[in-house]
Scaffold this active site. Structure first.
Site, PDB file in Angstrom:
ATOM      1  CG  ASP A  13      -1.679   0.597   1.580  1.00 10.41           C
ATOM      2  OD1 ASP A  13      -2.620   1.838   0.182  1.00 10.41           O
ATOM      3  OD2 ASP A  13      -2.849   1.159   2.173  1.00 10.41           O
ATOM      4  CG  HIS A  30       0.245   2.282  -9.694  1.00 11.78           C
ATOM      5  ND1 HIS A  30      -0.336   1.442  -7.752  1.00 11.78           N
ATOM      6  CD2 HIS A  30      -0.322   2.398 -10.064  1.00 11.78           C
ATOM      7  CE1 HIS A  30      -1.408   1.649  -7.529  1.00 11.78           C
ATOM      8  NE2 HIS A  30      -1.951   2.541  -8.804  1.00 11.78           N
ATOM      9  CG  LEU A 124       9.998 -17.212  -3.085  1.00 11.55           C
ATOM     10  CD1 LEU A 124       9.133 -17.033  -1.208  1.00 11.55           C
ATOM     11  CD2 LEU A 124      10.136 -15.628  -3.635  1.00 11.55           C
ATOM     12  CD  GLU A 200       1.193 -12.813  15.757  1.00  8.89           C
ATOM     13  OE1 GLU A 200       1.451 -11.620  15.978  1.00  8.89           O
ATOM     14  OE2 GLU A 200       0.673 -14.136  16.102  1.00  8.89           O
TER      15      GLU A 200
HETATM   16  C1  FPP Z   1      -1.664  -0.035  -3.352  1.00 10.23           C
HETATM   17  O1  FPP Z   1      -1.648   1.735  -3.486  1.00 10.23           O
HETATM   18  C2  FPP Z   1      -1.287  -0.554  -4.463  1.00 10.23           C
HETATM   19  C3  FPP Z   1      -2.213  -1.355  -5.784  1.00 10.23           C
HETATM   20  C4  FPP Z   1      -3.691  -0.706  -5.628  1.00 10.23           C
HETATM   21  C5  FPP Z   1      -1.750  -1.823  -6.118  1.00 10.23           C
HETATM   22  C6  FPP Z   1      -0.730  -2.736  -6.498  1.00 10.23           C
HETATM   23  C7  FPP Z   1       0.592  -2.816  -7.416  1.00 10.23           C
HETATM   24  C8  FPP Z   1       1.670  -2.852  -7.928  1.00 10.23           C
HETATM   25  C9  FPP Z   1       3.012  -2.001  -6.406  1.00 10.23           C
HETATM   26  C10 FPP Z   1       2.266  -3.152  -8.610  1.00 10.23           C
HETATM   27  C11 FPP Z   1       1.758  -4.023  -9.828  1.00 10.23           C
HETATM   28  C12 FPP Z   1       2.099  -5.162  -9.191  1.00 10.23           C
HETATM   29  C13 FPP Z   1       2.549  -6.510 -10.554  1.00 10.23           C
HETATM   30  C14 FPP Z   1       2.607  -7.803  -9.855  1.00 10.23           C
HETATM   31  C15 FPP Z   1       2.914  -5.863 -11.570  1.00 10.23           C
HETATM   32  P1  FPP Z   1      -2.348   2.517  -3.854  1.00 10.23           P
HETATM   33  O2  FPP Z   1      -2.852   2.882  -4.657  1.00 10.23           O
HETATM   34  O3  FPP Z   1      -3.860   2.777  -2.432  1.00 10.23           O
HETATM   35  O4  FPP Z   1      -2.070   3.741  -2.415  1.00 10.23           O
HETATM   36  P2  FPP Z   1      -2.342   4.443  -2.091  1.00 10.23           P
HETATM   37  O5  FPP Z   1      -3.165   4.336  -0.607  1.00 10.23           O
HETATM   38  O6  FPP Z   1      -1.284   5.738  -1.453  1.00 10.23           O
HETATM   39  O7  FPP Z   1      -3.535   6.155  -3.099  1.00 10.23           O
END
Ligand code: FPP
Length: 233
Positions: A13, A30, A124, A200
């Site tokens: 996040d 992202h 893994l 946990e």
């Molecule tokens: C949450 O941050 C993150 C996501 C909804 C997407 C997670 C994706 C990635 C790390 C990259 C893509 C993954 C792969 C496997 C290619 P947010 O956007 O909710 O952040 P915020 O809460 O600060 O707005």
């Protein structure tokens, strides 16, 4: 040596906030998040973690602006295409949880290819949650039980926990020992609702794009100092 968690789940996040703090588009956050994932995968592999499950796209994420969804899809496609060979070389097995049928054919194909390429690997297990929601997973599991095992007949239906477990997307995985959520949010957000019952939980203020291998080690240390009782004394 203290016990290393066998299965770590991560809610990655804070990508959006990381980008906003730098006056960048959310997609840039992202993209940087993918870099963190790369680093964390490497560290998890080095530490001998068996399973790493990351929340890449939730069932609720479809409600985001179209442009952000498009950017995430492109990133996912690019990632799978680019990384699967490198991960294969490292003996990593790629699996997914979630309902993939909502994704573009192209994405579904690339994911299938990556899974097939790595299915016999013994290192893994990198498990990506895609169009995943804990409630949806349980709903689909019950649907499968009703449809497959009862021929669609609900009469006299009793569903046991074991039976549900056998039909969840995670049926081949142990429950996570440790859940890490970055960015200071302290919620589960519909992630692995069934599987996290005795996991946990470690929350860190660090935004996911800033998360490092050392942060992973710190979270594991915190886990190792916990007393796990599983509801017993
Ligand atoms: C949450 O941050 C993150 C996501 C909804 C997407 C997670 C994706 C990635 C790390 C990259 C893509 C993954 C792969 C496997 C290619 P947010 O956007 O909710 O952040 P915020 O809460 O600060 O707005």
């Amino acid at each position: 040596m203290k016990e290393i968690p066998k299965h770590i789940a991560i809610i990655m996040d804070g990508n959006g906030r990381w980008a906003e703090q730098r006056n960048k588009m959310r997609a840039a956050g992202h993209r940087q998040g993918v870099e963190s994932l790369r680093v964390v995968l490497e560290k998890a592999d080095e530490l001998g973690i068996n399973h790493l499950t990351v929340y890449a796209f939730s069932t609720e994420n479809w409600a985001r602006p179209k442009a952000e969804i498009k950017a995430l899809m492109l990133l996912l496609l690019e990632y799978i295409k680019k990384e699967s060979k490198a991960l294969h070389k490292k003996n990593v097995r790629i699996t997914t949880i979630g309902d993939l049928t909502s994704f573009d054919d192209k994405i579904q194909k690339e994911i299938s290819k990556a899974k097939e390429l790595t299915e016999d690997n013994t290192g893994l297990n990198f498990n990506i949650a895609l169009n995943y929601g804990g409630r949806d997973e349980i709903r689909r599991a019950v649907e499968k039980i009703v449809e497959q095992e009862r021929g669609g007949n609900r009469e006299g239906l009793t569903v046991t926990e074991k039976e549900i477990e056998r039909h969840l997307d995670t049926r081949d995985l142990p429950d996570p020992d440790l859940l890490i959520r970055t960015s200071g949010e302290m919620r589960l957000s519909n992630y692995l609702l069934w599987q996290l019952a005795y996991t946990e939980l470690v929350f860190t203020e660090t935004l996911w794009p800033d998360f490092t291998g050392e942060d992973l080690e710190k979270a594991i240390e915190e886990y190792q100092n916990r007393d796990r009782r599983f509801g017993k004394l």
